[in-house]
Design an enzyme around this catalytic site. Sequence first.
Site, PDB file in Angstrom:
ATOM      1  CD  GLU A  59      -2.957  -0.505  -0.163  1.00  0.00           C
ATOM      2  OE1 GLU A  59      -3.052  -0.066  -1.113  1.00  0.00           O
ATOM      3  OE2 GLU A  59      -3.364  -1.425   0.365  1.00  0.00           O
ATOM      4  CG  HIS A  60      -0.407   4.646   0.747  1.00  0.00           C
ATOM      5  ND1 HIS A  60      -0.704   6.021  -0.098  1.00  0.00           N
ATOM      6  CD2 HIS A  60      -1.665   4.413   1.552  1.00  0.00           C
ATOM      7  CE1 HIS A  60      -1.991   6.221   0.599  1.00  0.00           C
ATOM      8  NE2 HIS A  60      -2.518   5.110   1.408  1.00  0.00           N
ATOM      9  N   GLY A 167     -11.917   2.604  -1.392  1.00  0.00           N
ATOM     10  CA  GLY A 167     -10.785   2.009  -1.701  1.00  0.00           C
ATOM     11  C   GLY A 167     -10.616   0.825  -2.561  1.00  0.00           C
ATOM     12  CG  ASP A 217      -6.006   1.969  -7.870  1.00  0.00           C
ATOM     13  OD1 ASP A 217      -5.330   1.345  -7.463  1.00  0.00           O
ATOM     14  OD2 ASP A 217      -6.438   2.909  -7.399  1.00  0.00           O
ATOM     15  CB  SER A 264     -11.638   8.004   2.371  1.00  0.00           C
ATOM     16  OG  SER A 264     -10.564   8.548   1.722  1.00  0.00           O
ATOM     17  CG  ASN A 265     -14.334  13.354  -1.888  1.00  0.00           C
ATOM     18  OD1 ASN A 265     -13.448  13.416  -2.599  1.00  0.00           O
ATOM     19  ND2 ASN A 265     -15.453  13.919  -2.019  1.00  0.00           N
ATOM     20  CE  LYS A 266      -7.001   8.204  -3.448  1.00  0.00           C
ATOM     21  NZ  LYS A 266      -7.838   7.543  -4.405  1.00  0.00           N
TER      22      LYS A 266
HETATM   23  P1  NG1 Z   1      -7.742   4.312  -4.275  1.00  0.00           P
HETATM   24  O1  NG1 Z   1      -8.009   4.674  -2.697  1.00  0.00           O
HETATM   25  O2  NG1 Z   1      -8.287   2.645  -4.183  1.00  0.00           O
HETATM   26  O3  NG1 Z   1      -8.268   5.005  -5.110  1.00  0.00           O
HETATM   27  C1  NG1 Z   1      -5.191   4.848  -4.134  1.00  0.00           C
HETATM   28  C2  NG1 Z   1      -4.524   5.152  -5.429  1.00  0.00           C
HETATM   29  C3  NG1 Z   1      -3.465   3.958  -5.646  1.00  0.00           C
HETATM   30  C4  NG1 Z   1      -2.489   3.705  -4.315  1.00  0.00           C
HETATM   31  C5  NG1 Z   1      -3.453   3.215  -3.397  1.00  0.00           C
HETATM   32  C6  NG1 Z   1      -2.698   3.205  -2.002  1.00  0.00           C
HETATM   33  C7  NG1 Z   1      -5.865   6.569  -6.693  1.00  0.00           C
HETATM   34  C8  NG1 Z   1      -6.922   6.385  -8.117  1.00  0.00           C
HETATM   35  N1  NG1 Z   1      -5.307   5.471  -6.506  1.00  0.00           N
HETATM   36  O4  NG1 Z   1      -6.065   3.804  -4.274  1.00  0.00           O
HETATM   37  O5  NG1 Z   1      -2.944   4.466  -6.936  1.00  0.00           O
HETATM   38  O6  NG1 Z   1      -1.470   4.497  -4.294  1.00  0.00           O
HETATM   39  O7  NG1 Z   1      -4.250   4.512  -3.023  1.00  0.00           O
HETATM   40  O8  NG1 Z   1      -1.836   2.050  -2.081  1.00  0.00           O
HETATM   41  O9  NG1 Z   1      -5.538   7.319  -6.334  1.00  0.00           O
HETATM   42 MG    MG Z   2      -9.961   5.962  -6.493  1.00  0.00          MG
END
Ligand code: NG1
Ligand code: MG
Length: 524
Positions: A59-60, A167, A217, A264-266
Amino acid sequence: MTKNYLEQVPVPEFNSKAKNLPKPLIEKCPGIIQKFENTYGAKPDFVARSPGRVNLIGEHIDYCDFSVLPLAIDVDMLCAVKVLDDKNPSITLTNADPNFAQRKFDLPLDGSYVTIDPSISDWSNYFKCGLHVAHSFLKRFAPERFTNAPLAGLQVFCEGDVPTGSGLSSSAAFICAVALAVVEANMGPNYHMSKQDLMRITVVAEHYVGVNNGGMDQAASVCGEEDHALYVEFKPQLKATPFKFPQLKNYEVSFVIVNTLVVSNKFETAPTNYNLRVVEVTTAANVLAATYGVVLPSEKEGSCINKGNLRDFMDIYYARYHNVSTPWNGDIETGIERLTKMLELVEESLASKKQGFSVDDVALALNCSREEFTREYLTASPVRFQVLKLYQRAKHVYSESLRVLKALKLMTTAKFTTDEDFFKQFGALMNESQASCDKLYECSCPEIDKICSIALSNGSYGSRLTGAGWGGCTVHLVPGGPNGNIEKVKKALINQFYKVKYPKITEAELEDAIIVSKPALGSC
Ligand code: NG1
Ligand code: MG
């Protein structure tokens, strides 16, 4: 050096000539075709689909170019598309989810790109990301057709069952389906885009809405294979290799996905969460480079500030001090040795500032001014912080990358005397990953911690967050099959987590909150 740990299974290409549609399309096409007709009054020309994914471990670290182990799952995003023959082409978007209102926009007649405004949060922006990368691919692929002329107008109906903000990569599923659809719509049915191309163009797509994500992803969504997990590498080149889980005696290897239902709204949290972590690990790489006299690749020629990542640091450090001319090629044993060394360097040079680095501390370490650091690192996308926790973040990235290699080795080469042997060893890596995400990367949350502890007490061997964290989904290694623990884990989570935290939760919501999915096929 050759890779000996994976049977090299090439990712099968889109099989457009096959008589039978891929299974997910057979199941889902009739429904979406009907909805398209109800909306637009005619049948669509085709349906493009791309799935969500779960990350088993790693992760990350994708944005530091370290390899990850995800798999595509059988929730997905579909786009039914009709190509219009129109002199003033436009795109109309309808979503089956009433929370996303219909959108319509014109396509520039001179063939220029549709503009994306990353400062607003609108679902059509994600469509436009997919559109943009597909458009740029078409311009390179067939310049005579797409340099000065507009793209084809489209009517699109979108429908998906990947929960958003969970996620499981609803955004990547959507963008990959869109990019595939736009290429198909403009090139026609006789052209077959390769999965490698689709993966290559979509990995950066979300940067256009201001998320500096890595490519895990999209790689998983495009290249997923039934019954296989994927080993996704970003360097020396982007590559997804499918592999099978080990065959056990009494149980199946199953991964149960459990949603915290904390969204969790990125887009909203990126300045303190996702994008800040990207800044922290990039800064860490540069502080390490300055400490050990290593020059990282620079983004801008002549810039006094280099911007390579933690993987670049590892490769160049080895070239400089160990006289190895080739960067790490993915070989497991070499990777384990080098990552272990990196962890020593992190202790040696960053541990004295566990409380974090101020902007002044970093400027001093990088031998640049406060202003230069701010300009080069902190303005590309907005971030907010008190201190940069370089020690913790770098330690997470290197130790997590090491765990991925150990996990891959277990999955592909280890022999187990008992089933429990496998579950214990793989589970331990997942639990260590969760501890690192929680303590060092600070991307867990109380709901994730609670779910993991309930699952572990009820038959899970390894429990961790999956995806970016700060809410969203968790993944659990649970022995499956007739004698397995899946039902026991589910029941415990329903009674001890969902009914306690969300007393009003309905049966239908519970049904969606826990997903037991076999690895699914990628984009089609
Ligand atoms: P999620 O939160 O599933 O979108 C994000 C990043 C990945 C990766 C993971 C942490 C996006 C689209 N994807 O995933 O590339 O860094 O967090 O491992 O932001
Ligand atoms: Mg995403």
